[in-house]
Design a protein around this motif. Structure first.
Motif, PDB file in Angstrom:
ATOM      1  N   VAL A   1     -12.148  37.958  48.200  1.00 14.63           N
ATOM      2  CA  VAL A   1     -11.709  37.601  46.869  1.00 14.63           C
ATOM      3  C   VAL A   1     -10.974  36.286  47.009  1.00 14.63           C
ATOM      4  O   VAL A   1     -11.376  35.141  45.862  1.00 14.63           O
ATOM      5  CB  VAL A   1     -10.639  38.679  46.637  1.00 14.63           C
ATOM      6  N   GLU A   2     -10.584  35.824  48.061  1.00 17.37           N
ATOM      7  CA  GLU A   2      -9.806  34.252  48.128  1.00 17.37           C
ATOM      8  C   GLU A   2     -11.042  33.198  48.083  1.00 17.37           C
ATOM      9  O   GLU A   2     -10.924  32.290  47.410  1.00 17.37           O
ATOM     10  CB  GLU A   2      -9.000  34.394  49.302  1.00 17.37           C
TER      11      GLU A   2
ATOM     12  N   ARG B   1     -11.511  30.332  45.310  1.00 17.42           N
ATOM     13  CA  ARG B   1     -11.630  29.184  45.373  1.00 17.42           C
ATOM     14  C   ARG B   1     -12.854  28.471  44.844  1.00 17.42           C
ATOM     15  O   ARG B   1     -12.786  27.214  44.252  1.00 17.42           O
ATOM     16  CB  ARG B   1     -11.474  28.886  46.903  1.00 17.42           C
ATOM     17  N   ASP B   2     -14.032  29.137  45.003  1.00 21.35           N
ATOM     18  CA  ASP B   2     -15.097  28.653  44.509  1.00 21.35           C
ATOM     19  C   ASP B   2     -15.312  28.777  43.070  1.00 21.35           C
ATOM     20  O   ASP B   2     -15.771  27.780  42.364  1.00 21.35           O
ATOM     21  CB  ASP B   2     -16.408  29.554  44.789  1.00 21.35           C
TER      22      ASP B   2
ATOM     23  N   ASN C   1     -15.959  25.454  40.934  1.00 27.89           N
ATOM     24  CA  ASN C   1     -17.214  24.999  40.156  1.00 27.89           C
ATOM     25  C   ASN C   1     -17.284  25.444  38.965  1.00 27.89           C
ATOM     26  O   ASN C   1     -18.213  25.660  37.979  1.00 27.89           O
ATOM     27  CB  ASN C   1     -18.270  26.255  41.005  1.00 27.89           C
ATOM     28  N   GLY C   2     -16.011  26.164  38.382  1.00 27.60           N
ATOM     29  CA  GLY C   2     -15.775  26.369  36.954  1.00 27.60           C
ATOM     30  C   GLY C   2     -16.013  27.898  36.652  1.00 27.60           C
ATOM     31  O   GLY C   2     -16.027  28.435  35.499  1.00 27.60           O
ATOM     32  N   GLY C   3     -16.432  28.777  37.662  1.00 26.76           N
ATOM     33  CA  GLY C   3     -16.761  29.741  37.564  1.00 26.76           C
ATOM     34  C   GLY C   3     -17.103  30.683  38.844  1.00 26.76           C
ATOM     35  O   GLY C   3     -17.744  29.865  39.702  1.00 26.76           O
TER      36      GLY C   3
ATOM     37  N   THR D   1     -14.912  32.869  34.624  1.00 24.68           N
ATOM     38  CA  THR D   1     -15.079  31.756  33.911  1.00 24.68           C
ATOM     39  C   THR D   1     -13.892  31.091  33.738  1.00 24.68           C
ATOM     40  O   THR D   1     -12.851  31.512  33.302  1.00 24.68           O
ATOM     41  CB  THR D   1     -15.868  31.852  32.730  1.00 24.68           C
ATOM     42  N   MET D   2     -13.464  29.817  34.287  1.00 27.58           N
ATOM     43  CA  MET D   2     -12.347  29.102  34.092  1.00 27.58           C
ATOM     44  C   MET D   2     -12.397  28.674  32.760  1.00 27.58           C
ATOM     45  O   MET D   2     -13.327  28.058  32.222  1.00 27.58           O
ATOM     46  CB  MET D   2     -12.533  27.995  35.136  1.00 27.58           C
ATOM     47  N   VAL D   3     -11.133  28.760  32.136  1.00 30.54           N
ATOM     48  CA  VAL D   3     -10.849  28.173  30.628  1.00 30.54           C
ATOM     49  C   VAL D   3     -10.074  27.254  30.554  1.00 30.54           C
ATOM     50  O   VAL D   3      -8.720  27.100  31.111  1.00 30.54           O
ATOM     51  CB  VAL D   3     -10.512  29.643  29.697  1.00 30.54           C
TER      52      VAL D   3
END
Length: 73
Positions: A16-17, A21-22, A26-28, A50-52
């Motif tokens: 999970v960690e 980090r990935d 990478n934005g997601g 997904t990073m918002v």
């Protein structure tokens, strides 16, 4: 009002960690993680993070989608 990681009990914390980090780098992130369900069963989750970002490109949140694929496995 609780964080999702406080609600989900993942069985492989190091995986999970690494995935988190990935996702930030990478934005997601998409993949599979194992967790313990409320009834105590181990389940396989198909995960999509997904990073918002907001207008200032700061990271105010993460869109998280979890699909239980245990029966398919």
């Amino acid at each position: 009002g609780r964080a999702e990681l406080a609600l989900l009990r993942f069985t492989e914390p190091s995986k999970v960690e690494r995935a988190m980090r990935d996702a930030v780098r990478n934005g997601g992130w998409d993949g599979e993680l194992r967790a313990v369900a409320r009834d105590g069963r181990e389940v396989v989750l198909e995960v999509s993070w997904t990073m918002v970002k907001d207008d200032t490109q700061t990271l105010p949140g993460v869109l998280s989608i979890y699909t239980d694929v245990t029966e398919r496995k």
